[in-house]
Design an enzyme around this catalytic site. Structure first.
Site, mmCIF file in Angstrom:
data_model
loop_
_atom_site.group_PDB
_atom_site.id
_atom_site.type_symbol
_atom_site.label_atom_id
_atom_site.label_comp_id
_atom_site.label_asym_id
_atom_site.label_seq_id
_atom_site.Cartn_x
_atom_site.Cartn_y
_atom_site.Cartn_z
ATOM 1 N N ASP A 1 7.301 39.777 41.881
ATOM 2 C CA ASP A 1 8.403 39.981 40.935
ATOM 3 C C ASP A 1 8.713 38.633 40.295
ATOM 4 O O ASP A 1 7.822 37.788 40.209
ATOM 5 C CB ASP A 1 9.603 40.612 41.660
ATOM 6 C CG ASP A 1 10.479 41.429 40.715
ATOM 7 O OD1 ASP A 1 10.841 40.905 39.653
ATOM 8 O OD2 ASP A 1 10.801 42.587 41.025
ATOM 9 N N HIS B 1 6.463 37.638 37.759
ATOM 10 C CA HIS B 1 7.002 38.149 36.494
ATOM 11 C C HIS B 1 7.663 37.053 35.672
ATOM 12 O O HIS B 1 8.430 37.328 34.759
ATOM 13 C CB HIS B 1 7.987 39.295 36.744
ATOM 14 C CG HIS B 1 7.338 40.511 37.355
ATOM 15 N ND1 HIS B 1 8.018 41.681 37.587
ATOM 16 C CD2 HIS B 1 6.064 40.728 37.769
ATOM 17 C CE1 HIS B 1 7.183 42.568 38.134
ATOM 18 N NE2 HIS B 1 6.003 42.009 38.256
#
Ligand code: NAG
Ligand code: NAG
Ligand code: NAG
Length: 374
Positions: free
Chosen positions: A194, A217
């Site tokens: 993430d 991310h």
């Protein structure tokens, strides 16, 4: 069992520091409290390995809130956690359970992540309501959820950290900030499934520098403004970052219908090695199907991108999608050069920039050019 020792350790530390008004500047070594640290026995040492139980059933979470957190320091001042040790969250069974729960998400994302069975996964290390914290040298791996969270913390210095989880592990942010002020994150390698670093509501005076991010991310501000909430982030400086094969690079994301702002933010001296969206502002962030257009939005202003170069895996290398009713203002791009990554099906297309409802300007060399900026 390791967990119980840790709780004990944490309470010793908390008890010790609650007297800190009388005895400042003390360093508490866990070795003085009986730690051995061979990675197998029930103990911690910061040059050893701290392992979480790998079976979620051993966490005995049933309906209580404690499974949100594993190692926690709350209301601590002058805390130093330093060493070459590893904090191993052994989260793979949690991730499998999470993935098998897909489709059962509660409609409020926060509720589903934090308290519903399918999303209930502990954060690795939480430091909350604390001041003057140094976190250095450690490795964090495979947390069930976020690896490190600073929540209502001030004057935090995090440096020389390694954070590592597989690129497809769900919600395993590297470092998450929430109501955090005066935070310095320096010289760290973050590989996760993430955000490498996510900056949430109430954060200000954040300085992030010398970070290698990827997989992951990217470094994200937000998401802000879920369910119409008033959320704010300001004074963030991100510099000397390399994004390697991340899904995003420098990202700001807000929900439709929110209030508040994200302002005074600089991303500079950044290299993208095949990030999918090296520069992205998304005021239409939505992780489920039923998001609707609203007339209010979190206001985004005074954002500067400078010296950002490298390659992008998507053809819109720059994607700035702002709200029609609350446009982004004072957006400056200065010396940007992003090429399309050389892929196998090289169709020769040049990268381009997408922008909507943006006011600001481009300076120096900016490629791909932004149609909306003069
Ligand atoms: C970073 O941490 C490692 C231990 O993980 C240590 O060996 C090294 O000396 C540290 N580097 C700096 C610059 O502090
Ligand atoms: C951020 O921290 C770096 C490293 O300590 C420093 O050089 C830089 O001036 C700081 N930037 C801001 C805006 O505080
Ligand atoms: C949102 O919060 C900020 C900071 O707490 C405050 O200054 C502002 O007035 C609030 N805005 C609204 C619309 O409530």
């Amino acid at each position: 069992m390791a967990k119980y020792f840790l709780l004990l350790l944490v309470s010793i530390l908390a008890a010790a520091t609650s007297t800190q008004s009388r005895s400042c500047n003390q360093v508490y070594s866990v070795i003085d409290y009986g730690a051995v640290g061979d990675g197998d026995t029930d103990d911690t040492q910061l040059d050893g390995t701290i392992k979480a139980p790998s079976d979620p059933n051993d966490w005995k979470c049933h309906g209580n809130k404690y499974c949100k957190q594993w190692i926690t320091f709350d209301e601590v001042a002058n805390l130093v956690i330093r060493g070459s040790g590893t904090v191993d969250g052994r989260g793979s069974t949690w991730w499998e359970r999470h993935n098998s729960c897909k489709g059962h998400k509660h409609k409020d994302k926060r509720v589903s992540l934090r308290s519903y069975v399918c999303g209930k996964k502990p954060t690795g290390l939480t430091i909350s309501h604390s001041q003057n914290v140094h976190l250095e040298g450690l490795t964090f791996k495979d947390s069930p959820q976020m690896h490190i969270a600073f929540d209502r913390a001030e004057w935090v210095y995090a440096s020389n950290l390694t954070i590592q989880a597989p690129g497809d592990s769900p919600n395993t942010d590297g470092i998450h900030l929430q109501h955090a002020k005066n935070i310095f994150i320096d010289q760290s390698r973050i590989m996760t499934g993430d955000d490498c670093i996510s900056i949430g509501d109430g954060s200000s005076q954040i300085n992030i520098t010398r970070i290698a991010c990827g997989p992951g991310h990217g470094i994200s501000i937000g998401s802000l403004g879920i369910d119409g909430e008033n959320e704010t982030v300001e004074d963030v400086h991100v510099s000397f970052v390399v994004f390697t094969e991340t899904t995003n690079g420098a990202r700001i994301k807000t929900w439709q219908g929110g209030k508040g702002f994200a302002r005074n933010i600089v991303f500079e001296n950044i290299r993208s090695e095949g990030a999918r969206n090296p520069i992205i502002i998304d005021q239409y962030y939505c992780d489920h199907k039923h998001c609707t257009e609203h007339s209010s939005a979190v206001k985004i202003s005074n954002i500067r991108y400078e010296n950002i170069y490298g390659t992008s895996r998507r053809k819109p290398a720059v994607h700035i999608a702002c709200s029609e009713s609350v446009p982004c203002t004072d957006i400056v791009l200065h010396n940007i050069h992003l090429e399309a990554v050389d892929d196998d099906d090289d169709d020769g297309d040049e990268p381009y920039a997408y922008c909507a409802n943006v006011q600001g300007h481009a300076m120096g060399h900016v490629f791909p050019p932004l149609p909306c900026l003069s």
